[in-house]
Scaffold this motif. Structure first.
Motif, short mmCIF file in Angstrom:
data_model
loop_
_atom_site.label_atom_id
_atom_site.label_comp_id
_atom_site.label_asym_id
_atom_site.label_seq_id
_atom_site.Cartn_x
_atom_site.Cartn_y
_atom_site.Cartn_z
N ASN A 304 0.81 -1.22 0.00
CA ASN A 304 0.00 0.00 0.00
C ASN A 304 0.84 1.27 0.00
OD1 ASN A 304 0.78 -0.83 2.68
ND2 ASN A 304 -0.51 0.82 3.46
N ALA A 305 0.36 2.26 -0.72
CA ALA A 305 1.04 3.56 -0.75
C ALA A 305 0.70 4.40 0.47
CB ALA A 305 0.67 4.31 -2.02
N HIS A 306 -0.51 4.23 1.00
CA HIS A 306 -0.98 5.00 2.14
C HIS A 306 -1.84 4.07 3.00
CE1 HIS A 306 0.40 8.42 -0.11
NE2 HIS A 306 -0.37 8.09 -1.11
N PRO A 307 -2.05 4.41 4.28
CA PRO A 307 -2.90 3.56 5.13
C PRO A 307 -4.30 3.40 4.56
CG PRO A 307 -1.68 5.16 6.46
CD PRO A 307 -1.48 5.56 5.02
N ARG A 321 -2.17 -0.12 8.48
CA ARG A 321 -0.99 0.72 8.23
C ARG A 321 -0.20 0.18 7.05
NH1 ARG A 321 -2.22 5.15 10.10
NH2 ARG A 321 -0.04 5.74 9.80
#
Lengths: 378, 378
Positions: A304-307, A321
């Motif tokens: 994942n790039a972001h949560p 996360r």
């Protein structure tokens, strides 16, 4: 989504920078104001190398904060909630640092190099500023600085053979977190059995930044027979192994209890340390959040790039996360910071990726036990 | 050399992130643990827009450290060497921060929002940790935190017209560094005449991260008639204008005198502040280095990825921190941190780029005076 990184003079180059470029680094991050390699363009090969062979990682961005002087030991004990009663020269310790409100501000490894000389080998926050402020305002008789020290990690089941080849068979007697000073071809090192994976390995703390290229070449040579190759702290392996990533798994107000560091907190210590009162209060109240393992369905997800939001019965109860596909568990996994009311094993939840929503559950840590092999390919 | 940036959960997204992606951002850096756009793929158009028109910049990474409470003012005065005698609500001040040895650790803008409420709008270092340590160890009765505040900068000669269009003609009366609270369509802002260029402009401090997209859209709309477009803190313009870039132009032990901040240091202050004794000693000794302008020959250079060595008569006397081609000076320029014995205007030197060595000289700052137009193209 793919973006380039702006290279500029605000960030420092590692002593291994030119060698990582020659080795084909494709992705960088910035860590402690320094460029740090993240991938060489073949995540599957890099993962396999770590699980089955041996990899060399430029982790120079894991900077050292050096504390020396008459009050060095007293300051170190004041800085961490961990009880350091058996803190001896030659043995490293994992020492979470908290602020006065009990918030986690870094989770370094402490190396005691001499009675009055310590290194904090840090994660990504300006511990140098923190320690200097505490030392000066608290009236400690110490010097606090960042020495010319840059770790090169050698990780994987073949790491010991490579390091033995490089340095001699004495390295076999080093216990986990044990370290010793050494040189190779006149290159000054501190050699530790440590590193940010559960695949075993060593960190060579290079003590002369001018010799980064020479050390890289010597390690590559010593590892050639073991097919050593370049790598970096591995997203998938660290999630599988449940290794904490400060700043990724934590929020600005996270405390050590919510991320499972309970055993590192010496609440019964008689001497004072930063955050003592706040941490005692927190342990009475119990954590509001918990870092848990999650497993979820669907086709393999890329890291994942972001949560990602996590929901129970439609209500947002926290964030995943870190999320990725685990080849060894043969499924999607993650580390989630959830409202503590929903941390029980088996709790069903949905995970909202950017394109898709997944169904999953809270599962035990580590997500993949140490020693688990890769499944046969094909 | 071109590398991708690893996107991961360790770094925070700006509230404007999705809009910058939609606007075609191509290059990011990481600043205060946050992704920050650096370019949208056409550096010449971005530069021209800043010099001749108006640009909008996602500078959410310029985080605020908020200090509130009974001792807030006393703490702020203790934190900076600058004499704040006329520190009033509604007026910003540039306040270098030093540590106890007089080393520069950040150079924020201070905004006093109320008698007992201040923001430090910071460059790239963990001032939050620094201030929390000083406050707690020094026994100040304050709260120190990072509020949900994210600046969007509007810069260039047309910026005032755009901001007037957005907010009303009262913005014209704001003096440089003056600020006022305001809302637009219910989006809460602090509006300041400020920003990291010498082309004039404003910073809209967004006070609700959930409204980043809405603010971006409203600014774009208000600027449409002025051909507003996306941009970022501009490498070339800031070197031309001699704006200090903390961490790029400074070394870990740099003091404020060597980078030309003499006038910001209140050595005659009667009250105590961090670094007072060390700074008094430094001013007596005189700086060992000086940040100077340099101009050098050769074909136009692209902005440097890393500092370049500078030599006088063959001996290394420092580094060119930032180097680039200036369209307005029609030549290559840079900012160099040189041994103070070689800082005289006209001093001849050689500049060692990665592929070529250039001949140049120390020249006055700013390298391009404010108001200098772009030459006619073609």
């Amino acid at each position: 989504m793919s973006f380039r990184i702006a290279l500029g003079p605000r960030e420092r180059k590692s002593p291994f920078f030119d060698r990582t470029v020659a080795a084909g680094v494709t992705h960088f991050t910035i860590y402690n104001h320094m460029f740090m390699p993240v991938s060489y363009g073949d995540p599957e090969a890099e993962y396999r190398r770590l699980i089955e062979g041996v990899a060399m990682w430029d982790v120079a961005a894991q900077r050292q904060v050096e504390i020396t002087g008459a009050d060095a030991e007293r300051l170190v004990r004041y800085l961490t909630p961990r009880d350091l009663k058996d803190c001896v020269v030659g043995k490293g310790r994992y020492v979470p640092l908290c602020d006065h409100r009990g918030r986690l501000i870094n989770d370094p490894v402490l190396l005691r190099l001499a009675d009055d000389r310590f290194w904090l080998s840090i994660a990504d926050s300006d511990v140098l500023l923190w320690v200097r402020a505490v030392a000066a305002e608290g009236g400690f008789d110490v010097s606090v600085g960042e020495p010319d020290v840059s770790p090169l990690a050698i990780q994987g089941p073949m790491a010991e053979a490579v390091v033995e080849n490089l340095l001699g068979n004495w390295v076999r007697v080093l216990k986990y977190f044990g370290f010793r000073e050494a040189t190779v071809d006149g290159i000054p090192l501190v050699v530790a059995r440590s590193g940010w994976s559960k695949q075993g390995g060593f960190e060579l703390y290079l003590r002369d930044g001018a010799k980064g290229g020479a050390l890289w070449d010597r390690v590559k040579e010593a590892g050639a027979a073991y097919h050593i190759g370049p790598g970096a702290p591995n997203y998938v392996e660290r999630v599988e192994s449940g290794l904490l990533s400060y700043g990724a798994d934590t929020l600005p107000d996270s405390d050590p209890f919510e991320v499972g560091l309970d055993k590192m907190i010496g609440l019964d210590r008689e001497d004072d340390f930063i955050g003592k009162r706040a941490l005692r209060r927190k342990v009475e109240e119990g954590p509001a959040r918990r870092l848990v393992g999650v497993a979820f369905d669907g086709a393999p997800v890329a890291p994942n790039a972001h949560p990602w939001p996590a929901r129970v019965d439609g209500a947002c109860v926290g964030t995943v996360r870190a999320a990725c596909y685990s080849p060894r568990r043969r499924g999607n996994i993650g580390l989630a910071l959830l409202d503590a009311r929903h941390d029980a094993l088996g709790t069903g939840l949905t995970v909202e990726g950017p394109a898709e929503t997944y169904r999953g559950a809270v599962v035990g840590l580590p997500l993949v036990p140490p020693g688990t092999p890769l499944p046969e390919s094909g």
